[in-house]
Design an enzyme around this catalytic site. Structure first.
Site, short mmCIF file in Angstrom:
data_model
loop_
_atom_site.label_atom_id
_atom_site.label_comp_id
_atom_site.label_asym_id
_atom_site.label_seq_id
_atom_site.Cartn_x
_atom_site.Cartn_y
_atom_site.Cartn_z
N GLU A 37 77.94 -26.85 -50.37
CA GLU A 37 77.15 -28.08 -50.39
C GLU A 37 76.43 -28.30 -51.72
O GLU A 37 75.32 -28.81 -51.74
CB GLU A 37 76.14 -28.07 -49.22
CG GLU A 37 76.83 -28.00 -47.87
CD GLU A 37 75.86 -27.96 -46.69
OE1 GLU A 37 76.12 -28.63 -45.71
OE2 GLU A 37 74.84 -27.22 -46.76
N TRP A 64 71.96 -20.78 -37.84
CA TRP A 64 71.13 -21.54 -38.79
C TRP A 64 69.86 -21.93 -38.05
O TRP A 64 69.92 -22.42 -36.92
CB TRP A 64 71.90 -22.79 -39.25
CG TRP A 64 73.16 -22.47 -39.97
CD1 TRP A 64 74.43 -22.63 -39.51
CD2 TRP A 64 73.28 -21.91 -41.30
NE1 TRP A 64 75.32 -22.21 -40.47
CE2 TRP A 64 74.65 -21.77 -41.56
CE3 TRP A 64 72.36 -21.52 -42.27
CZ2 TRP A 64 75.13 -21.26 -42.77
CZ3 TRP A 64 72.84 -21.02 -43.46
CH2 TRP A 64 74.21 -20.89 -43.71
N ARG A 117 65.24 -20.85 -43.44
CA ARG A 117 64.68 -22.06 -42.80
C ARG A 117 63.49 -21.66 -41.93
O ARG A 117 62.47 -22.33 -41.93
CB ARG A 117 65.73 -22.78 -41.99
CG ARG A 117 66.55 -23.80 -42.77
CD ARG A 117 67.17 -23.25 -44.04
NE ARG A 117 68.05 -24.19 -44.68
CZ ARG A 117 69.36 -24.28 -44.45
NH1 ARG A 117 69.95 -23.46 -43.61
NH2 ARG A 117 70.08 -25.19 -45.07
N HIS A 174 71.51 -25.39 -52.93
CA HIS A 174 70.48 -24.85 -52.04
C HIS A 174 69.45 -24.06 -52.86
O HIS A 174 69.00 -22.98 -52.45
CB HIS A 174 71.12 -23.98 -50.95
CG HIS A 174 71.90 -24.79 -49.94
ND1 HIS A 174 71.29 -25.62 -49.04
CD2 HIS A 174 73.23 -24.92 -49.72
CE1 HIS A 174 72.21 -26.22 -48.28
NE2 HIS A 174 73.39 -25.81 -48.69
N GLU A 226 67.15 -24.08 -38.73
CA GLU A 226 66.30 -25.27 -38.91
C GLU A 226 65.51 -25.58 -37.63
O GLU A 226 64.34 -25.92 -37.69
CB GLU A 226 67.16 -26.50 -39.24
CG GLU A 226 67.71 -26.54 -40.64
CD GLU A 226 69.11 -25.93 -40.73
OE1 GLU A 226 69.43 -25.06 -39.88
OE2 GLU A 226 69.86 -26.32 -41.63
N ASP A 267 67.29 -20.40 -49.72
CA ASP A 267 67.75 -21.77 -49.49
C ASP A 267 66.75 -22.73 -50.11
O ASP A 267 65.80 -22.31 -50.77
CB ASP A 267 67.96 -22.04 -47.99
CG ASP A 267 69.13 -22.99 -47.76
OD1 ASP A 267 69.09 -24.11 -48.31
OD2 ASP A 267 70.09 -22.61 -47.07
#
Ligand code: ACM
Length: 701
Positions: free
Chosen positions: A337, A477, A170, A273, A479, A199
């Site tokens: 996911e 993570w 990210r 992803h 982001e 990702d």
């Protein structure tokens, strides 16, 4: 809110909290050792002494160098390094039988005439040295010669897996930063760096056979209007954000980590992803219309790898290079996911399912993971994946990382899988650390204390099942961590709590709090820009907001469906505001504003891109209907259901990519303590309006 995170400010703030550490009775060591037995007398750590290792011991010199550098920096003591027999005053690194202390355990004996660290492996020697460093830094600022009370410490970890996940997809961190990250992990006796390398938003690992993975997949245009207008003169196109790790860089990092007792577990995320990979090589995609550019939204994209034989061969080629770069036992294949819409919609995937005799898409993912697991097993490696891999059926040899709470770990252990606990939100370090912290990230507070009190061993497991619990990991993570400084800030000091959860048999929160003070001084010495807000209310009263002003993160959110503190996309250079909000329905409350004598409100507003992949939930995002082209700021009193007493058009603010101050006149009838409620009427989702600050303006000022 504008945040300033200058190192100098962090230092100045931190020092106030650090008096009286030297008054502690037991030595302040984090993570707490297994046993500490005081002994008579004192040792003086001083320049001229040597770190001594036995002849024909190829690994101890590296440990000796680590310790030499650590002591020089921490207390200004210059130690020599020598092979042979120790002399009085020396620090001896001695080989011990593994016995009940294992390869990571050690004994550390400090006596008036010298120090002996004994361990069966270099990791244990290093950890004994780290403990000695902590003994030498009980008093912040002390310089050699440093007196250390004689003591015998026996120590070993509770869990074999003590990890941190670093998401380099990210946002990208430099190899120089990752080396520091590794150094700091070793000082907490953490031993696994789970490196999230691929990702939707980037593929960061150079793969020689498929160069477009990084030539194309490592670069994106960041979300928002400001980056879209930031034209790179070289290309005439919007400037790209990104970077990747060359195989040489990776090998160097793997070796660097290994010298510090740390295994790097790479993650190549399949089958979801996958956006960056399918942009680079569209033939890998499960859809006929894969994205044309690496995307910049957060959340969960529908893009999956397809199920063609040549795609699996591609992934096996990738894994062959991964295995050659990362000598550790585990390779993480993600599995999280992977929403199956594209697999369900694809005639080719459905035909493949029938060919393979697989009855549904979940089982197809099981087949996928099993296929790649066989490839890894044949190369003497083991698959680890997120807990979704249990849904498709997976071989007992696979290890399960439990992130959707602890249920995955329980199910895994009951079914004979090894498992690592890294549950959200408990160990997700993208959450903020205090209600007073406006740092970008997830709004729900995961405090230092809650991390400290996390118990990795699920109580419901039988003794046999407990043997499958390998350990514990926290995840960074990124982001909302655009810079390396932000990664450090989110990690520390919570890493100290994690370290004790993973290492120590016993936990005592008050004792930990006392031991943390000298640890924070060590952080300052090392340049670890930890979150001062993690200490809010810990050693004194919690900070209180100013009477006449609330920053966004100090206001109540009316709802917290997806509550985030988001960074502005402008200005391109320099500091940016952050906006705390529930992206599913932005609305803020100031519950007891004292409106006596208040003539007006100053409200700082700004826009952020709505860059979230939330599937069908996008239809549930709530806004009032706008009256004007750019929408309005609506302000209510008493309750959020009342009719607005002010509705301020956003036309002027919309022209300013940064923060704009709007003035809201107060009706004379509003007085006394009142709830104020702020929201925006928006004509469309994009951009998302946010509050940065609200100020009461009283008459006569
Ligand atoms: C995850 O947070 N998707 C493992």
């Amino acid at each position: 809110v504008f945040k300033r995170f200058g190192a100098a400010a962090v230092l100045a703030l931190g020092l106030q909290a650090l008096t009286s550490a030297s008054a502690l009775a037991a030595p302040a060591i984090i993570p707490a050792p297994l046993s500490v037995t005081p002994a008579p007398g004192r040792y003086a750590l001083q320049s001229g002494a040597a770190i001594v290792y036995a002849k024909n011991d190829p690994q101890s010199p590296l440990v000796a160098q680590r310790l030499q550098a650590l002591f020089a920096d921490a207390v200004g003591v210059r130690l020599e390094i020598r092979e042979g027999a120790p002399r009085p005053g020396d620090i001896a690194l001695a080989k011990a039988e593994a016995g009940d202390l294992g390869t990571e355990g050690y004994t550390l004996r400090v006596s008036p005439d010298g120090v002996t660290i004994a361990a069966s492996a270099p990791e244990g020697l290093l950890y004994g040295g780290v403990t000695l460093w902590q003994l030498a830094t009980q008093t912040p600022g002390a310089r050699g010669p440093v007196p250390i009370d004689a003591v015998l410490i026996r120590d070993k970890p509770r869990f074999a897996w003590r990890g941190l996940l670093l998401d380099s997809a990210r946002h990208y961190q430099s190899p120089a930063y990752i080396r520091r990250f590794i150094d700091w992990m070793a000082l907490h006796k953490l031993n696994v760096l789970h490196w999230h390398l691929t990702d939707d938003q980037a593929w960061r690992l150079e793969i020689k056979k498929y160069p477009k993975l990084t030539q194309v997949g490592a670069w994106r245009v960041p979300a928002g209007e400001a980056p879209a207008k930031d034209i790179d003169p070289q290309t005439g196109e919007p400037r790209l954000y990104g970077g990747f790790y060359t195989q040489d860089e990776v090998r160097a990092l793997v070796a660097y980590a290994s010298e510090r007792g740390i295994t790097i577990v790479p993650e190549i995320d399949v089958p979801g992803h996958a956006s960056a990979a399918v942009v680079a090589y569209p033939e890998l995609a499960a859809t006929d219309s894969p994205p044309k550019a690496v995307p910049s939204d957060w959340g969960v994209y529908p893009n999956l790898f397809n199920v063609e034989e040549r795609t699996l061969a591609f992934l096996e080629d990738v894994l062959a290079e991964v295995v050659s770069l990362f000598p550790g036992h585990y390779v993480h294949l993600g599995g999280d996911e992977a929403i199956k819409d594209q697999w369900k919609a694809s005639a080719r995937v459905q035909a493949r399912m029938r060919e393979l005799g697989v009855t549904d898409e979940e089982k197809l993912q099981g087949w996928y993971m099993a296929r790649l697991e066989r490839f890894l097993n044949a190369r003497d490696r083991a698959l680890i994946g997120w807990d979704e891999i249990l849904e498709g059926g997976v071989a007992p040899s696979a290890t399960v990382m439990s992130w959707r709470g602890t249920e995955g770990a329980i199910e895994a252990a009951r079914n004979g899988h090894d498992t690592v606990l890294t549950p959200a939100p408990d160990l997700y370090f993208d959450h903020r650390q205090s209600a007073h912290d406006g740092a970008p990230g997830r709004v729900k507070v995961i405090s230092l204390e809650s991390v400290y009190r996390f118990e990795p061993m699920p109580a419901v497991l039988t003794p046999d099942q407990r043997r499958h619990v390998l350990g514990v990991q926290a995840n960074l993570w990124t982001e909302h961590m655009r810079s390396e400084e932000r990664v450090t800030y989110q990690a520390y000091p919570r890493v100290a709590a994690l370290a004790e959860v993973g290492w120590s048999e016993r936990r005592d929160w008050d004792d930990f709090k006392a031991r943390l003070k000298p640890q924070l001084a060590r952080y300052q010495r090392l340049g670890i820009g930890y979150a001062e807000h993690a200490l809010d209310g810990l050693y004194g009263p919690a900070p209180r907001p100013a009477a006449d002003q609330r920053f966004d993160h100090e206001l109540k959110l009316c709802s917290e469906d997806i509550a985030l503190s988001l960074i502005d996309d402008a200005p391109l250079r320099g500091e940016r505001a952050t906006f705390t909000m529930d992206i599913m329905g932005p609305c803020w409350r100031w519950d007891d504003a004292d409106l006596t004598g208040v003539k007006a409100l100053e409200v700082d507003v700004g826009q952020v891109p709505f860059n979230f992949q939330i599937g069908k939930d996008i239809e549930k995002v709530r806004f009032a209907k706008a009256r004007t082209a750019e929408g309005e700021l609506e302000v209510r009193a008493g309750s959020c259901e009342a009719a607005p007493f002010a509705s301020i058009p956003l036309a002027l603010a919309a022209r300013d990519p940064g923060v704009t101050t709007l003035t809201v006149p107060m009706p004379a009838a509003l007085s006394g303590r009142q709830a104020l409620c702020f929201s925006f009427a928006q004509p469309r989702l994009e951009p998302l309006w946010g509050l940065d600050r609200v100020k009461l303006v009283r008459g006569g000022s």
